[in-house]
Design a protein around this motif. Structure first.
Motif, PDB file in Angstrom:
ATOM      1  N   SER A  33       0.828  -1.205   0.000  1.00 31.64           N
ATOM      2  CA  SER A  33       0.000   0.000   0.000  1.00 31.64           C
ATOM      3  C   SER A  33       0.863   1.256   0.000  1.00 31.64           C
ATOM      4  CB  SER A  33      -0.959  -0.004   1.193  1.00 31.64           C
ATOM      5  OG  SER A  33      -0.233  -0.025   2.401  1.00 31.64           O
ATOM      6  N   ALA A  34       1.990   1.250   0.705  1.00 31.81           N
ATOM      7  CA  ALA A  34       2.889   2.409   0.685  1.00 31.81           C
ATOM      8  C   ALA A  34       3.507   2.593  -0.695  1.00 31.81           C
ATOM      9  CB  ALA A  34       3.978   2.240   1.740  1.00 31.81           C
ATOM     10  N   LEU A  35       3.912   1.501  -1.331  1.00 31.66           N
ATOM     11  CA  LEU A  35       4.481   1.607  -2.682  1.00 31.66           C
ATOM     12  C   LEU A  35       3.452   2.103  -3.694  1.00 31.66           C
ATOM     13  CD1 LEU A  35       6.742  -1.562  -2.913  1.00 31.66           C
ATOM     14  CD2 LEU A  35       7.468   0.830  -3.012  1.00 31.66           C
ATOM     15  N   TYR A  36       2.233   1.630  -3.577  1.00 29.74           N
ATOM     16  CA  TYR A  36       1.193   2.055  -4.511  1.00 29.74           C
ATOM     17  C   TYR A  36       0.910   3.551  -4.386  1.00 29.74           C
ATOM     18  CZ  TYR A  36      -3.315   2.585  -6.741  1.00 29.74           C
ATOM     19  OH  TYR A  36      -4.342   3.014  -7.527  1.00 29.74           O
ATOM     20  N   VAL A  37       0.796   4.023  -3.150  1.00 19.60           N
ATOM     21  CA  VAL A  37       0.505   5.442  -2.939  1.00 19.60           C
ATOM     22  C   VAL A  37       1.707   6.304  -3.329  1.00 19.60           C
ATOM     23  CG1 VAL A  37       0.028   7.165  -1.142  1.00 19.60           C
ATOM     24  CG2 VAL A  37      -1.251   5.046  -1.199  1.00 19.60           C
ATOM     25  N   SER A  38       2.914   5.820  -3.064  1.00 24.99           N
ATOM     26  CA  SER A  38       4.115   6.595  -3.372  1.00 24.99           C
ATOM     27  C   SER A  38       4.411   6.636  -4.865  1.00 24.99           C
ATOM     28  CB  SER A  38       5.307   5.995  -2.625  1.00 24.99           C
ATOM     29  OG  SER A  38       6.504   6.642  -2.982  1.00 24.99           O
ATOM     30  N   ASN A  39       4.458   5.475  -5.500  1.00 28.48           N
ATOM     31  CA  ASN A  39       4.839   5.412  -6.907  1.00 28.48           C
ATOM     32  C   ASN A  39       3.646   5.504  -7.853  1.00 28.48           C
ATOM     33  OD1 ASN A  39       7.500   5.153  -6.123  1.00 28.48           O
ATOM     34  ND2 ASN A  39       7.449   2.918  -6.197  1.00 28.48           N
ATOM     35  N   GLY A  40       2.566   4.846  -7.518  1.00 26.46           N
ATOM     36  CA  GLY A  40       1.418   4.817  -8.416  1.00 26.46           C
ATOM     37  C   GLY A  40       0.625   6.112  -8.413  1.00 26.46           C
ATOM     38  N   GLN A  59       1.687   8.980  -6.718  1.00 24.79           N
ATOM     39  CA  GLN A  59       2.611  10.116  -6.578  1.00 24.79           C
ATOM     40  C   GLN A  59       2.159  11.102  -5.491  1.00 24.79           C
ATOM     41  OE1 GLN A  59       5.514  10.359  -8.378  1.00 24.79           O
ATOM     42  NE2 GLN A  59       5.055   8.416  -9.377  1.00 24.79           N
ATOM     43  N   LEU A  60       1.755  10.569  -4.319  1.00 26.66           N
ATOM     44  CA  LEU A  60       1.315  11.430  -3.223  1.00 26.66           C
ATOM     45  C   LEU A  60       2.481  11.704  -2.278  1.00 26.66           C
ATOM     46  CD1 LEU A  60      -2.180   9.886  -2.451  1.00 26.66           C
ATOM     47  CD2 LEU A  60      -1.667  11.942  -3.770  1.00 26.66           C
ATOM     48  N   THR A  61       2.281  12.627  -1.346  1.00 27.83           N
ATOM     49  CA  THR A  61       3.338  13.047  -0.421  1.00 27.83           C
ATOM     50  C   THR A  61       3.564  12.010   0.670  1.00 27.83           C
ATOM     51  OG1 THR A  61       1.755  14.228   0.956  1.00 27.83           O
ATOM     52  CG2 THR A  61       2.822  15.463  -0.829  1.00 27.83           C
ATOM     53  N   GLU A  62       4.613  12.258   1.479  1.00 32.00           N
ATOM     54  CA  GLU A  62       5.008  11.290   2.520  1.00 32.00           C
ATOM     55  C   GLU A  62       3.923  11.049   3.556  1.00 32.00           C
ATOM     56  OE1 GLU A  62       8.671  12.262   4.365  1.00 32.00           O
ATOM     57  OE2 GLU A  62       9.782  12.235   2.489  1.00 32.00           O
ATOM     58  N   GLY A  63       3.175  12.061   3.892  1.00 31.00           N
ATOM     59  CA  GLY A  63       2.097  11.895   4.865  1.00 31.00           C
ATOM     60  C   GLY A  63       1.070  10.876   4.410  1.00 31.00           C
ATOM     61  N   TRP A  64       0.701  10.960   3.127  1.00 27.58           N
ATOM     62  CA  TRP A  64      -0.245  10.000   2.577  1.00 27.58           C
ATOM     63  C   TRP A  64       0.358   8.605   2.486  1.00 27.58           C
ATOM     64  CZ3 TRP A  64      -5.108  11.043   2.662  1.00 27.58           C
ATOM     65  CH2 TRP A  64      -5.539  12.365   2.571  1.00 27.58           C
ATOM     66  N   VAL A  65       1.666   8.543   2.216  1.00 27.52           N
ATOM     67  CA  VAL A  65       2.346   7.243   2.155  1.00 27.52           C
ATOM     68  C   VAL A  65       2.319   6.580   3.530  1.00 27.52           C
ATOM     69  CG1 VAL A  65       4.550   6.088   1.739  1.00 27.52           C
ATOM     70  CG2 VAL A  65       3.789   7.898   0.202  1.00 27.52           C
ATOM     71  N   MET A  66       2.610   7.349   4.584  1.00 27.70           N
ATOM     72  CA  MET A  66       2.579   6.794   5.943  1.00 27.70           C
ATOM     73  C   MET A  66       1.169   6.369   6.330  1.00 27.70           C
ATOM     74  SD  MET A  66       5.359   9.005   8.123  1.00 27.70           S
ATOM     75  CE  MET A  66       4.497  10.533   7.984  1.00 27.70           C
ATOM     76  N   ALA A 109      -1.191   5.415   4.244  1.00 29.73           N
ATOM     77  CA  ALA A 109      -1.499   4.206   3.477  1.00 29.73           C
ATOM     78  C   ALA A 109      -0.798   2.989   4.072  1.00 29.73           C
ATOM     79  CB  ALA A 109      -1.090   4.400   2.020  1.00 29.73           C
ATOM     80  N   ALA A 110       0.443   3.162   4.523  1.00 30.13           N
ATOM     81  CA  ALA A 110       1.166   2.048   5.149  1.00 30.13           C
ATOM     82  C   ALA A 110       0.467   1.606   6.427  1.00 30.13           C
ATOM     83  CB  ALA A 110       2.605   2.461   5.445  1.00 30.13           C
ATOM     84  N   LEU A 111       0.021   2.554   7.225  1.00 30.82           N
ATOM     85  CA  LEU A 111      -0.705   2.227   8.450  1.00 30.82           C
ATOM     86  C   LEU A 111      -2.019   1.530   8.133  1.00 30.82           C
ATOM     87  CD1 LEU A 111      -0.810   2.495  11.546  1.00 30.82           C
ATOM     88  CD2 LEU A 111      -1.954   4.680  11.208  1.00 30.82           C
ATOM     89  N   LEU A 112      -2.706   2.000   7.118  1.00 33.43           N
ATOM     90  CA  LEU A 112      -3.964   1.373   6.712  1.00 33.43           C
ATOM     91  C   LEU A 112      -3.727  -0.046   6.199  1.00 33.43           C
ATOM     92  CD1 LEU A 112      -7.019   1.699   6.285  1.00 33.43           C
ATOM     93  CD2 LEU A 112      -6.487   2.519   3.980  1.00 33.43           C
ATOM     94  N   GLY A 113      -2.682  -0.245   5.403  1.00 32.24           N
ATOM     95  CA  GLY A 113      -2.359  -1.580   4.897  1.00 32.24           C
ATOM     96  C   GLY A 113      -2.023  -2.554   6.010  1.00 32.24           C
TER      97      GLY A 113
END
Length: 150
Positions: free
Chosen positions: A92-99, A101-108, A110-114
């Motif tokens: 989920s972190a990779l998808y939000v980061s690379n797919g 292209q959201l900021t670090e806050g959204w990546v974190m 998404a990782a917590l949600l995953g």
């Protein structure tokens, strides 16, 4: 089969309540009292595990039994509890980061949600496994040693 000794603490109509004491490798080391890992392990490790095993054996509280669980069940449980949340967190972190292209806050987030979804699935899987089959088997009732005064 992985085997461990357990003590009968209570008897029910359909089985027995058993307790086991976790075995830690930190107790065998000479410097376990001074080691940070040993101190944390002694602090966080539960003193005893209590669980129910259905059996037709007539056991009494205080008796010692040898229990067994299959390696397949243990590995499957370890995969679901440890690896599944980790994989879902990373994906989920990779998808939000690379797919996306959201900021670090959204990546974190998404990782917590995953990871949360992974733990939820692991909890549901463990409840389903408990109702599916009996995981722990009593394979031997250990004899009691009695010392008679001379």
């Amino acid at each position: 089969m992985i085997e461990q000794l357990a003590s009968v603490v209570a008897v029910d109509t359909s089985g027995v309540w058993l307790t086991t004491t976790p075995v830690s490798s930190c107790n065998a080391c000479n410097v376990s009292d001074d080691c940070g890992t040993g101190i944390v392990a002694k602090t966080l490790t539960p003193r005893q595990h209590r669980f129910f095993v259905s059996t037709s054996l007539s056991l009494l509280p205080g008796e010692q039994v040898k229990i067994a669980v299959s390696e397949q069940n243990l590995l499957q449980a370890a995969f679901v509890v440890y690896l599944l949340p980790l994989v879902l967190m990373l994906l989920s972190a990779l998808y939000v980061s690379n797919g996306l292209q959201l900021t670090e806050g959204w990546v974190m987030l998404a990782a917590l949600l995953g990871a949360s979804i992974g733990f939820f699935i692991a909890r549901r899987f463990s409840l389903w496994q408990q109702t599916k089959t009996e995981q722990i088997h009593i394979i031997q009732v250990l004899p009691e040693l009695k010392i008679h005064p001379a």
